[in-house]
Design a protein around this motif. Structure first.
Motif, PDB file in Angstrom:
ATOM      1  N   LEU A   5      -4.272   3.674 -15.447  1.00 26.09           N
ATOM      2  CA  LEU A   5      -3.562   2.503 -14.945  1.00 26.09           C
ATOM      3  C   LEU A   5      -2.064   2.639 -15.185  1.00 26.09           C
ATOM      4  O   LEU A   5      -1.258   2.376 -14.292  1.00 26.09           O
ATOM      5  N   GLN A   6      -1.684   3.072 -16.384  1.00 25.56           N
ATOM      6  CA  GLN A   6      -0.257   3.252 -16.658  1.00 25.56           C
ATOM      7  C   GLN A   6       0.341   4.352 -15.799  1.00 25.56           C
ATOM      8  O   GLN A   6       1.478   4.241 -15.354  1.00 25.56           O
ATOM      9  N   ALA A   7      -0.414   5.412 -15.530  1.00 22.35           N
ATOM     10  CA  ALA A   7       0.077   6.478 -14.654  1.00 22.35           C
ATOM     11  C   ALA A   7       0.294   5.937 -13.237  1.00 22.35           C
ATOM     12  O   ALA A   7       1.292   6.262 -12.588  1.00 22.35           O
ATOM     13  N   ALA A   8      -0.625   5.093 -12.765  1.00 22.65           N
ATOM     14  CA  ALA A   8      -0.471   4.495 -11.434  1.00 22.65           C
ATOM     15  C   ALA A   8       0.739   3.566 -11.400  1.00 22.65           C
ATOM     16  O   ALA A   8       1.514   3.574 -10.434  1.00 22.65           O
ATOM     17  N   LEU A   9       0.924   2.777 -12.451  1.00 22.00           N
ATOM     18  CA  LEU A   9       2.076   1.874 -12.513  1.00 22.00           C
ATOM     19  C   LEU A   9       3.376   2.652 -12.678  1.00 22.00           C
ATOM     20  O   LEU A   9       4.421   2.233 -12.160  1.00 22.00           O
ATOM     21  N   ASP A  10       3.333   3.781 -13.373  1.00 24.77           N
ATOM     22  CA  ASP A  10       4.503   4.657 -13.443  1.00 24.77           C
ATOM     23  C   ASP A  10       4.862   5.172 -12.050  1.00 24.77           C
ATOM     24  O   ASP A  10       6.034   5.227 -11.675  1.00 24.77           O
ATOM     25  N   GLY A  11       3.835   5.531 -11.270  1.00 27.14           N
ATOM     26  CA  GLY A  11       4.068   5.970  -9.902  1.00 27.14           C
ATOM     27  C   GLY A  11       4.671   4.867  -9.047  1.00 27.14           C
ATOM     28  O   GLY A  11       5.584   5.111  -8.251  1.00 27.14           O
ATOM     29  N   LEU A  12       4.170   3.638  -9.210  1.00 28.13           N
ATOM     30  CA  LEU A  12       4.724   2.494  -8.482  1.00 28.13           C
ATOM     31  C   LEU A  12       6.178   2.260  -8.878  1.00 28.13           C
ATOM     32  O   LEU A  12       7.030   2.015  -8.025  1.00 28.13           O
ATOM     33  N   TYR A  13       6.452   2.371 -10.171  1.00 29.59           N
ATOM     34  CA  TYR A  13       7.820   2.211 -10.676  1.00 29.59           C
ATOM     35  C   TYR A  13       8.748   3.258 -10.065  1.00 29.59           C
ATOM     36  O   TYR A  13       9.840   2.935  -9.587  1.00 29.59           O
ATOM     37  N   LEU A  14       8.317   4.513 -10.063  1.00 27.53           N
ATOM     38  CA  LEU A  14       9.142   5.577  -9.486  1.00 27.53           C
ATOM     39  C   LEU A  14       9.330   5.385  -7.985  1.00 27.53           C
ATOM     40  O   LEU A  14      10.397   5.649  -7.440  1.00 27.53           O
ATOM     41  N   CYS A  15       8.295   4.894  -7.326  1.00 25.78           N
ATOM     42  CA  CYS A  15       8.396   4.593  -5.893  1.00 25.78           C
ATOM     43  C   CYS A  15       9.443   3.503  -5.650  1.00 25.78           C
ATOM     44  O   CYS A  15      10.244   3.607  -4.721  1.00 25.78           O
ATOM     45  N   CYS A  16       9.444   2.482  -6.496  1.00 28.70           N
ATOM     46  CA  CYS A  16      10.449   1.415  -6.378  1.00 28.70           C
ATOM     47  C   CYS A  16      11.859   1.969  -6.563  1.00 28.70           C
ATOM     48  O   CYS A  16      12.780   1.605  -5.824  1.00 28.70           O
ATOM     49  N   ILE A  17      12.024   2.853  -7.535  1.00 30.63           N
ATOM     50  CA  ILE A  17      13.338   3.444  -7.774  1.00 30.63           C
ATOM     51  C   ILE A  17      13.780   4.264  -6.562  1.00 30.63           C
ATOM     52  O   ILE A  17      14.940   4.190  -6.136  1.00 30.63           O
ATOM     53  N   TRP A  18      12.874   5.056  -6.012  1.00 29.80           N
ATOM     54  CA  TRP A  18      13.211   5.862  -4.846  1.00 29.80           C
ATOM     55  C   TRP A  18      13.561   4.984  -3.639  1.00 29.80           C
ATOM     56  O   TRP A  18      14.523   5.271  -2.919  1.00 29.80           O
ATOM     57  N   ILE A  19      12.789   3.940  -3.413  1.00 29.57           N
ATOM     58  CA  ILE A  19      13.076   3.046  -2.283  1.00 29.57           C
ATOM     59  C   ILE A  19      14.432   2.382  -2.464  1.00 29.57           C
ATOM     60  O   ILE A  19      15.238   2.323  -1.525  1.00 29.57           O
ATOM     61  N   ALA A  20      14.708   1.877  -3.674  1.00 30.31           N
ATOM     62  CA  ALA A  20      15.997   1.238  -3.933  1.00 30.31           C
ATOM     63  C   ALA A  20      17.135   2.246  -3.789  1.00 30.31           C
ATOM     64  O   ALA A  20      18.182   1.936  -3.202  1.00 30.31           O
TER      65      ALA A  20
END
Length: 174
Positions: A5-20
């Motif tokens: 779950l934390q790995a998936a949320l880390d991926g979501l976090y990195l995706c947010c950073i890339w989009i921003a």
């Protein structure tokens, strides 16, 4: 269960950073195009300003979710740092509950706004429904809500490294 779950949320976090980050890059490229077209070529292009504004909305709401998870949001800690440990913990809970309420507000009313304006178009971008331009509001609210729930369940995440695809990517510490 916690690790995947934390790995998936880390991926979501990195995706947010890339989009921003891509939104800022897009704004940085589009605004000079509009200036060049207006002052060098002598005609005002209609598309650069509304596209730059849409990218700013994406950056704001998606980037804010990532900033919340990283603990990089605006926080005035002068008072809370002087409280006893229990008072600090209560303040953190209050902040998380208020962020949850704000996220739910963004999801509900942002989603409602998107649906109600989907049939309208922007004057300068007739191909883009207005509802799509508001989509970062409920999406950013949903991502922020996910990160708030993660913080309530597992504690703050900005004191550990982000792990994505079994590799340490970055330290969330600010």
């Amino acid at each position: 269960m916690k690790q995947p779950l934390q790995a998936a949320l880390d991926g979501l976090y990195l995706c947010c950073i890339w989009i921003a980050g891509l939104a800022i890059l897009g704004m940085s490229l589009i605004i000079p195009v509009g200036v060049f077209a207006r002052y060098v070529l002598g005609f005002g292009a209609q598309w650069p300003e509304p596209i730059a504004i849409l990218l700013m909305v994406v950056f704001t709401f998606i980037g804010a979710a990532a900033a919340y998870r990283a603990g990089a949001h605006i926080a005035v800690a002068m008072m809370t740092d002087r409280l006893p440990a229990l008072g600090q913990k209560l303040c953190r809970w209050a902040v998380d509950l208020l962020m949850m309420a704000i996220s739910l507000f963004m999801i509900f009313y942002g989603g409602k706004l998107c649906l109600e304006t989907m049939g309208q178009t922007l004057a300068d971008l007739t191909w883009l429904p207005v509802g799509v331009s508001y989509l970062p509001v409920p999406v950013g609210g949903l991502i922020t809500l996910i990160f708030v729930l993660e913080q309530l369940a597992y504690g703050t995440q900005y004191q550990r490294a982000v792990v994505c695809f079994d590799h340490q990517v970055e330290d969330l510490g600010v």
